[in-house]
Design a protein around this motif. Structure first.
Motif, PDB file in Angstrom:
ATOM      1  N   HIS A 239      31.206  34.348  36.802  1.00 41.44           N
ATOM      2  CA  HIS A 239      32.199  33.384  36.332  1.00 41.44           C
ATOM      3  C   HIS A 239      33.510  34.108  35.963  1.00 41.44           C
ATOM      4  CE1 HIS A 239      33.689  29.718  34.574  1.00 41.44           C
ATOM      5  NE2 HIS A 239      33.957  30.352  33.449  1.00 41.44           N
ATOM      6  N   SER A 240      33.382  35.211  35.217  1.00 38.19           N
ATOM      7  CA  SER A 240      34.562  35.983  34.801  1.00 38.19           C
ATOM      8  C   SER A 240      35.295  36.557  36.011  1.00 38.19           C
ATOM      9  CB  SER A 240      34.142  37.133  33.878  1.00 38.19           C
ATOM     10  OG  SER A 240      33.500  36.649  32.754  1.00 38.19           O
TER      11      SER A 240
ATOM     12  N   SER B 105      47.275  33.274  40.680  1.00 36.96           N
ATOM     13  CA  SER B 105      48.329  32.579  39.926  1.00 36.96           C
ATOM     14  C   SER B 105      49.478  33.535  39.612  1.00 36.96           C
ATOM     15  CB  SER B 105      47.773  32.030  38.616  1.00 36.96           C
ATOM     16  OG  SER B 105      46.730  31.146  38.866  1.00 36.96           O
TER      17      SER B 105
ATOM     18  N   ARG C 226      35.365  35.311  38.989  1.00 35.63           N
ATOM     19  CA  ARG C 226      36.050  34.209  39.673  1.00 35.63           C
ATOM     20  C   ARG C 226      37.344  33.855  38.925  1.00 35.63           C
ATOM     21  NH1 ARG C 226      32.055  30.058  39.787  1.00 35.63           N
ATOM     22  NH2 ARG C 226      30.850  31.429  41.097  1.00 35.63           N
ATOM     23  N   GLN C 227      37.242  33.813  37.589  1.00 37.52           N
ATOM     24  CA  GLN C 227      38.431  33.495  36.774  1.00 37.52           C
ATOM     25  C   GLN C 227      39.500  34.577  36.956  1.00 37.52           C
ATOM     26  OE1 GLN C 227      37.074  32.871  32.730  1.00 37.52           O
ATOM     27  NE2 GLN C 227      37.504  30.705  32.935  1.00 37.52           N
ATOM     28  N   TRP C 228      39.058  35.817  37.001  1.00 34.21           N
ATOM     29  CA  TRP C 228      39.996  36.926  37.193  1.00 34.21           C
ATOM     30  C   TRP C 228      40.720  36.792  38.531  1.00 34.21           C
ATOM     31  CZ3 TRP C 228      42.747  40.510  34.982  1.00 34.21           C
ATOM     32  CH2 TRP C 228      43.258  41.548  35.741  1.00 34.21           C
ATOM     33  N   ASP C 229      39.960  36.434  39.583  1.00 35.75           N
ATOM     34  CA  ASP C 229      40.550  36.257  40.914  1.00 35.75           C
ATOM     35  C   ASP C 229      41.597  35.136  40.884  1.00 35.75           C
ATOM     36  OD1 ASP C 229      39.029  38.256  41.940  1.00 35.75           O
ATOM     37  OD2 ASP C 229      37.519  36.944  42.834  1.00 35.75           O
ATOM     38  N   GLU C 230      41.244  34.026  40.207  1.00 35.19           N
ATOM     39  CA  GLU C 230      42.167  32.893  40.119  1.00 35.19           C
ATOM     40  C   GLU C 230      43.439  33.296  39.359  1.00 35.19           C
ATOM     41  OE1 GLU C 230      38.634  29.504  40.161  1.00 35.19           O
ATOM     42  OE2 GLU C 230      39.888  29.738  38.378  1.00 35.19           O
ATOM     43  N   LEU C 231      43.244  34.049  38.262  1.00 35.51           N
ATOM     44  CA  LEU C 231      44.402  34.519  37.486  1.00 35.51           C
ATOM     45  C   LEU C 231      45.294  35.425  38.324  1.00 35.51           C
ATOM     46  CD1 LEU C 231      42.949  35.340  33.960  1.00 35.51           C
ATOM     47  CD2 LEU C 231      44.787  33.750  34.473  1.00 35.51           C
TER      48      LEU C 231
ATOM     49  N   TYR D  98      29.241  37.270  34.373  1.00 35.35           N
ATOM     50  CA  TYR D  98      30.030  38.230  35.149  1.00 35.35           C
ATOM     51  C   TYR D  98      30.642  37.549  36.385  1.00 35.35           C
ATOM     52  CZ  TYR D  98      31.148  41.985  38.340  1.00 35.35           C
ATOM     53  OH  TYR D  98      31.800  42.793  39.221  1.00 35.35           O
TER      54      TYR D  98
END
Ligand SMILES: [Zn+2]
Length: 168
Positions: free
Chosen positions: A117-118, A128, A120-125, A115
């Motif tokens: 990790h996901s 972007s 963090r990836q969502w924030d980065e996306l 959760y």
């Protein structure tokens, strides 16, 4: 550790002489505890004969560590300087139940990591996507400016061509 590791919950010495009276008192306490636990939730003060070393009524808590996950206990109600009072309500898990709990704890940790990790990836996306939108806006502005320049240049060329045609 068996139920009632401290305080009035201790079962040591039961079964003979005065211990019989002690046992009935403990049974009474447990009935009282069971009734209270039905009504109370974690963090609630449990008003039975049990008191912590401060002389205060304990609060109901639930363990969230290792193989004690899900075991309820009574603990000191003081937040800043709690004493070491701990009265386990539920028996310690063993055998199959212990292994299942260990697996569930592991799965819970894995899911929590996944959760995080996901997220963090969502924030980065999201960042972007915001940057891409800004870039698109800048490009659109540049194209609009260049289109205006081309129109002005064409008009200027047409005027010069018309002037030249009149002269010749
Ligand atoms: Zn205390």
């Amino acid at each position: 550790m068996a139920r009632g590791s401290m305080g009035a919950g201790s079962r040591r010495g039961r079964g003979r002489g005065t211990a019989g009276r002690e046992e009935s008192a403990l049974n009474g306490l447990e009935v009282e505890l069971d009734q209270l636990l039905e009504e109370h939730r974690e963090g609630m003060v449990v008003r039975t004969g049990l008191r912590c070393r401060h002389g205060l009524y304990p609060v109901l808590a639930c363990s969230w560590s290792d193989t004690d996950v899900g075991r309820r206990f009574l603990a000191c109600s003081q937040v800043e300087e709690p004493c070491d009072f701990k009265y386990w309500i539920d028996q310690k898990f063993d055998g199959r139940a212990k292994r299942v709990i260990e697996e569930l704890v592991f799965m819970n940790q894995s899911l929590t990591e996944l959760y995080v990790h996901s997220a963090r990836q969502w924030d980065e996306l999201f960042v972007s996507r915001q940057k891409a939108r800004e870039t698109i806006c800048e490009l659109s502005e540049t194209i609009r400016e260049q289109r205006s320049c081309i129109v002005i240049l064409l008009c200027f060329t047409a005027v010069i061509a018309g002037g030249l045609w009149l002269v010749l």
